[in-house]
Design a protein around this motif. Structure first.
Motif, PDB file in Angstrom:
ATOM      1  N   SER A   1      27.526  48.635  -2.198  1.00  0.00           N
ATOM      2  CA  SER A   1      28.578  49.511  -2.735  1.00  0.00           C
ATOM      3  C   SER A   1      29.058  49.026  -4.102  1.00  0.00           C
ATOM      4  CB  SER A   1      29.750  49.600  -1.762  1.00  0.00           C
ATOM      5  OG  SER A   1      30.542  48.430  -1.847  1.00  0.00           O
ATOM      6  N   PHE A   2      28.753  47.763  -4.440  1.00  0.00           N
ATOM      7  CA  PHE A   2      29.075  47.252  -5.777  1.00  0.00           C
ATOM      8  C   PHE A   2      27.870  47.376  -6.702  1.00  0.00           C
ATOM      9  CE2 PHE A   2      33.220  45.036  -6.174  1.00  0.00           C
ATOM     10  CZ  PHE A   2      33.741  45.422  -4.960  1.00  0.00           C
ATOM     11  N   ASN A   3      26.884  48.180  -6.261  1.00  0.00           N
ATOM     12  CA  ASN A   3      25.691  48.439  -7.085  1.00  0.00           C
ATOM     13  C   ASN A   3      24.890  47.189  -7.423  1.00  0.00           C
ATOM     14  OD1 ASN A   3      26.025  51.265  -7.305  1.00  0.00           O
ATOM     15  ND2 ASN A   3      27.705  50.892  -8.758  1.00  0.00           N
ATOM     16  N   LEU A   4      24.871  46.235  -6.507  1.00  0.00           N
ATOM     17  CA  LEU A   4      24.059  45.045  -6.743  1.00  0.00           C
ATOM     18  C   LEU A   4      22.607  45.333  -6.379  1.00  0.00           C
ATOM     19  CD1 LEU A   4      26.407  42.328  -5.196  1.00  0.00           C
ATOM     20  CD2 LEU A   4      26.293  43.127  -7.570  1.00  0.00           C
ATOM     21  N   HIS A   5      21.694  44.585  -6.961  1.00  0.00           N
ATOM     22  CA  HIS A   5      20.285  44.648  -6.590  1.00  0.00           C
ATOM     23  C   HIS A   5      20.167  44.343  -5.091  1.00  0.00           C
ATOM     24  CE1 HIS A   5      16.085  43.344  -6.299  1.00  0.00           C
ATOM     25  NE2 HIS A   5      15.862  43.940  -7.462  1.00  0.00           N
ATOM     26  N   PRO A   6      19.264  45.057  -4.375  1.00  0.00           N
ATOM     27  CA  PRO A   6      19.148  44.846  -2.919  1.00  0.00           C
ATOM     28  C   PRO A   6      19.019  43.382  -2.516  1.00  0.00           C
ATOM     29  CG  PRO A   6      17.817  46.720  -3.580  1.00  0.00           C
ATOM     30  CD  PRO A   6      18.388  46.136  -4.851  1.00  0.00           C
ATOM     31  N   ILE A   7      18.251  42.597  -3.271  1.00  0.00           N
ATOM     32  CA  ILE A   7      18.070  41.201  -2.858  1.00  0.00           C
ATOM     33  C   ILE A   7      19.382  40.424  -3.010  1.00  0.00           C
ATOM     34  CG2 ILE A   7      17.298  40.163  -5.042  1.00  0.00           C
ATOM     35  CD1 ILE A   7      15.227  38.621  -3.424  1.00  0.00           C
ATOM     36  N   ILE A   8      20.165  40.760  -4.017  1.00  0.00           N
ATOM     37  CA  ILE A   8      21.478  40.127  -4.178  1.00  0.00           C
ATOM     38  C   ILE A   8      22.394  40.589  -3.044  1.00  0.00           C
ATOM     39  CG2 ILE A   8      23.477  39.853  -5.701  1.00  0.00           C
ATOM     40  CD1 ILE A   8      21.240  38.636  -7.088  1.00  0.00           C
ATOM     41  N   ALA A   9      22.285  41.861  -2.686  1.00  0.00           N
ATOM     42  CA  ALA A   9      23.119  42.387  -1.592  1.00  0.00           C
ATOM     43  C   ALA A   9      22.793  41.666  -0.282  1.00  0.00           C
ATOM     44  CB  ALA A   9      22.922  43.890  -1.457  1.00  0.00           C
ATOM     45  N   ILE A  10      21.499  41.417  -0.036  1.00  0.00           N
ATOM     46  CA  ILE A  10      21.114  40.672   1.178  1.00  0.00           C
ATOM     47  C   ILE A  10      21.702  39.263   1.133  1.00  0.00           C
ATOM     48  CG2 ILE A  10      19.176  39.504   2.293  1.00  0.00           C
ATOM     49  CD1 ILE A  10      17.539  41.938   2.105  1.00  0.00           C
ATOM     50  N   ILE A  11      21.635  38.627  -0.027  1.00  0.00           N
ATOM     51  CA  ILE A  11      22.209  37.283  -0.146  1.00  0.00           C
ATOM     52  C   ILE A  11      23.713  37.331   0.136  1.00  0.00           C
ATOM     53  CG2 ILE A  11      22.698  35.410  -1.787  1.00  0.00           C
ATOM     54  CD1 ILE A  11      19.999  35.983  -3.103  1.00  0.00           C
ATOM     55  N   MET A  12      24.384  38.383  -0.335  1.00  0.00           N
ATOM     56  CA  MET A  12      25.819  38.517  -0.058  1.00  0.00           C
ATOM     57  C   MET A  12      26.074  38.646   1.449  1.00  0.00           C
ATOM     58  SD  MET A  12      27.393  38.057  -2.750  1.00  0.00           S
ATOM     59  CE  MET A  12      26.673  37.726  -4.360  1.00  0.00           C
ATOM     60  N   GLY A  13      25.187  39.391   2.122  1.00  0.00           N
ATOM     61  CA  GLY A  13      25.310  39.499   3.572  1.00  0.00           C
ATOM     62  C   GLY A  13      25.164  38.131   4.233  1.00  0.00           C
ATOM     63  N   MET A  14      24.178  37.372   3.783  1.00  0.00           N
ATOM     64  CA  MET A  14      23.946  36.067   4.387  1.00  0.00           C
ATOM     65  C   MET A  14      25.086  35.095   4.085  1.00  0.00           C
ATOM     66  SD  MET A  14      19.864  35.858   3.614  1.00  0.00           S
ATOM     67  CE  MET A  14      19.668  34.219   4.319  1.00  0.00           C
ATOM     68  N   ILE A  15      25.590  35.142   2.847  1.00  0.00           N
ATOM     69  CA  ILE A  15      26.734  34.300   2.505  1.00  0.00           C
ATOM     70  C   ILE A  15      27.921  34.632   3.416  1.00  0.00           C
ATOM     71  CG2 ILE A  15      28.530  33.964   0.739  1.00  0.00           C
ATOM     72  CD1 ILE A  15      26.315  34.011  -1.374  1.00  0.00           C
ATOM     73  N   SER A  16      28.166  35.915   3.625  1.00  0.00           N
ATOM     74  CA  SER A  16      29.267  36.344   4.494  1.00  0.00           C
ATOM     75  C   SER A  16      29.127  35.741   5.884  1.00  0.00           C
ATOM     76  CB  SER A  16      29.284  37.875   4.632  1.00  0.00           C
ATOM     77  OG  SER A  16      29.205  38.505   3.382  1.00  0.00           O
ATOM     78  N   ALA A  17      27.874  35.690   6.349  1.00  0.00           N
ATOM     79  CA  ALA A  17      27.650  35.258   7.724  1.00  0.00           C
ATOM     80  C   ALA A  17      27.657  33.739   7.881  1.00  0.00           C
ATOM     81  CB  ALA A  17      26.329  35.833   8.240  1.00  0.00           C
ATOM     82  N   VAL A  18      27.118  33.024   6.906  1.00  0.00           N
ATOM     83  CA  VAL A  18      26.913  31.596   7.154  1.00  0.00           C
ATOM     84  C   VAL A  18      27.830  30.649   6.377  1.00  0.00           C
ATOM     85  CG1 VAL A  18      24.462  32.055   7.654  1.00  0.00           C
ATOM     86  CG2 VAL A  18      25.114  31.149   5.424  1.00  0.00           C
ATOM     87  N   PHE A  19      28.456  31.105   5.298  1.00  0.00           N
ATOM     88  CA  PHE A  19      29.188  30.148   4.468  1.00  0.00           C
ATOM     89  C   PHE A  19      30.429  29.576   5.162  1.00  0.00           C
ATOM     90  CE2 PHE A  19      32.077  28.817   1.049  1.00  0.00           C
ATOM     91  CZ  PHE A  19      31.283  27.833   0.489  1.00  0.00           C
ATOM     92  N   GLY A  20      31.036  30.356   6.052  1.00  0.00           N
ATOM     93  CA  GLY A  20      32.186  29.828   6.794  1.00  0.00           C
ATOM     94  C   GLY A  20      31.813  28.568   7.572  1.00  0.00           C
ATOM     95  N   GLY A  21      30.647  28.602   8.216  1.00  0.00           N
ATOM     96  CA  GLY A  21      30.188  27.440   8.964  1.00  0.00           C
ATOM     97  C   GLY A  21      29.861  26.262   8.058  1.00  0.00           C
ATOM     98  N   VAL A  22      29.318  26.568   6.871  1.00  0.00           N
ATOM     99  CA  VAL A  22      29.028  25.495   5.913  1.00  0.00           C
ATOM    100  C   VAL A  22      30.331  24.813   5.477  1.00  0.00           C
ATOM    101  CG1 VAL A  22      28.147  24.980   3.595  1.00  0.00           C
ATOM    102  CG2 VAL A  22      26.894  26.561   5.066  1.00  0.00           C
ATOM    103  N   LEU A  23      31.327  25.623   5.137  1.00  0.00           N
ATOM    104  CA  LEU A  23      32.626  25.075   4.736  1.00  0.00           C
ATOM    105  C   LEU A  23      33.225  24.224   5.848  1.00  0.00           C
ATOM    106  CD1 LEU A  23      34.924  27.609   2.862  1.00  0.00           C
ATOM    107  CD2 LEU A  23      34.095  25.400   2.083  1.00  0.00           C
ATOM    108  N   ARG A  24      33.170  24.735   7.075  1.00  0.00           N
ATOM    109  CA  ARG A  24      33.675  23.979   8.227  1.00  0.00           C
ATOM    110  C   ARG A  24      33.034  22.603   8.279  1.00  0.00           C
ATOM    111  NH1 ARG A  24      31.152  26.468  13.030  1.00  0.00           N
ATOM    112  NH2 ARG A  24      29.447  25.251  12.152  1.00  0.00           N
TER     113      ARG A  24
END
Lengths: 206, 206, 206
Positions: free
Chosen positions: C111-134
């Motif tokens: 929805s922010f008009n990012l390239h699909p591969i960047i959008a996938i990375i954003m999805g993965m960051i959303s899912a896993v970065f909380g655990g990394v920070l923890r």
């Protein structure tokens, strides 16, 4: 500018390899290696862009960084033992990369009308923060805090750039001179194992 | 406001000294010490400004933070063993700094029309995140997670500020009262070694 | 969309519990537990929103995340020993949460008009970065770098979503199918203890 872009990509490549080697040495899996290579290579520019509100940030605005990192990790997986023999080549890429990252970050800071000292800091962040992130994520005390006059080289190069900028010298030539300052200081520092002074007299009485 | 700005700078100074002492105790070199002093002193406000999209962020918009940090590191290098004798003075600066950082962060959050509870969190982030960064970068478990009711003091002060804000009391007086709440709680907590309750019954059967 | 929002909140709840359990196991005090629960639950979406300049960021724009985290920490304090018996339920919530976080992050990126591969990375960051920070804040090497094909599951789900998006299939159905891919891969990976390949031949000669 095309030459500088090429060196920027080469530096990204060298940083990614350096991250991939550290991560694979830590027995991370493929994704772990990819993430460490990624943050090592683009972490510095990413923090700089977030701090100065430059959107889209580096790797979101230019996919070539991503392809370069994928390629570097791919090569590391295929040829890890061979890459060890290339350590001098990689060290050279890395050193050139640091010099270019510093000056590109500094230029970007100036183009955002930041105070010169803030712009120099942005250059240094671009050059060294990727390595700091790599070390924090692999649970080590960041190398930069303990060894090498890495950051000092970037600082000297940044100051050189700002001084020459006031003279009637073309920006491209300035870039080359300032990058040479960074590269030379780093090579000399590594060769002679130079270090910055440390604070004496531990206050906790050890 | 000028008084508050002065205290803000004094708090920055105390935080920078605290970072510089930890880093030099870890045998970091000059740059390492500078970086740790820097993130300790401005890390909290920096994260707050990034989170609420307040650009230019704290140390980019006001160079006085930088000069204060440089001065603090300079003093640490010259007089490290002497500074140990000033630990009570520094602790007082630090405590006053925390109270001012909390309330300035809270005020900034409110001025960005954030929900009061988010504004309080912004105040707490301003006050404590610098110390968290210092500990993460020096590879320690952040002190705040294990000891002192540091953050609780900030929370209590923030709530006090929001309550008094609804009363016919001047903002300056409110600032002083709320800061006193934070300072008092922290001093009492340190004096009597108070701690927050911990979760019992380790689920992993230890 | 209301169903997805409910699952988003359930996932946040599961992530918060997971953070609270790790932190309380580390003997952190109440505030420490709250902070770790908080960063685990919203850290991924927070980084995503900072990277793509989506303000107000997740937990600032929607207070329900905060209330969910407070509630999760409250429950952990009251019923820590009981929660251990619910580990399978929590693991299920967690897995569903990861799948929803991935796809919501991906959708936001698109929805922010990012390239699909960047959008996938954003999805993965959303899912896993909380655990990394923890893990970074509790001073551990992030789990994700060493175990489980956690991130690969998110990647596969993200790619599935992008492919189905080109077909004449409703977005809601696509969401359910892609989430099922993530959930299935993760469950299978955990059940059979699958791992991604590692880089062989330590270059440092160990």
């Amino acid at each position: 500018m095309s030459l500088i872009y090429t060196i920027d990509i080469l530096g990204t490549f060298a940083f990614a390899i350096s991250g991939a080697l550290v991560a694979s040495d830590k027995k991370f899996d493929l994704f772990g290696v990819l993430i460490i290579a990624f943050v090592t290579a683009v972490g510095g520019g990413m923090l700089r862009d977030i701090l100065i509100n430059a959107h889209p940030i580096n790797w979101i605005g230019d996919l070539n960084y991503l392809w370069t990192i994928f390629f570097a990790v791919f090569l590391t997986f295929l040829f890890k033992s061979k890459i060890a023999y290339l350590s001098k080549t990689l060290f050279l890429f890395d050193t050139i990369g640091i010099s270019v990252f510093t000056l590109l970050g500094l230029q970007k800071g100036l183009s955002f009308n930041l105070h010169p000292i803030i712009a120099i800091i942005m250059g240094m962040i671009s050059a060294v923060f990727g390595g700091v992130l790599r070390d924090v994520l692999t649970n080590k005390v960041p190398l930069i805090f303990e060894k090498e006059i890495y950051a000092s080289a970037c600082l000297a190069g940044g100051i050189t750039y700002l001084i020459i900028k006031e003279l009637p010298i073309s920006d491209n030539l300035n870039f080359i001179i300032s990058a040479s300052v960074i590269i030379t200081i780093r090579l000399i520092a590594v060769k002679f194992n130079l270090e910055l002074p440390k604070v004496k007299d531990d206050i906790f009485g050890k």
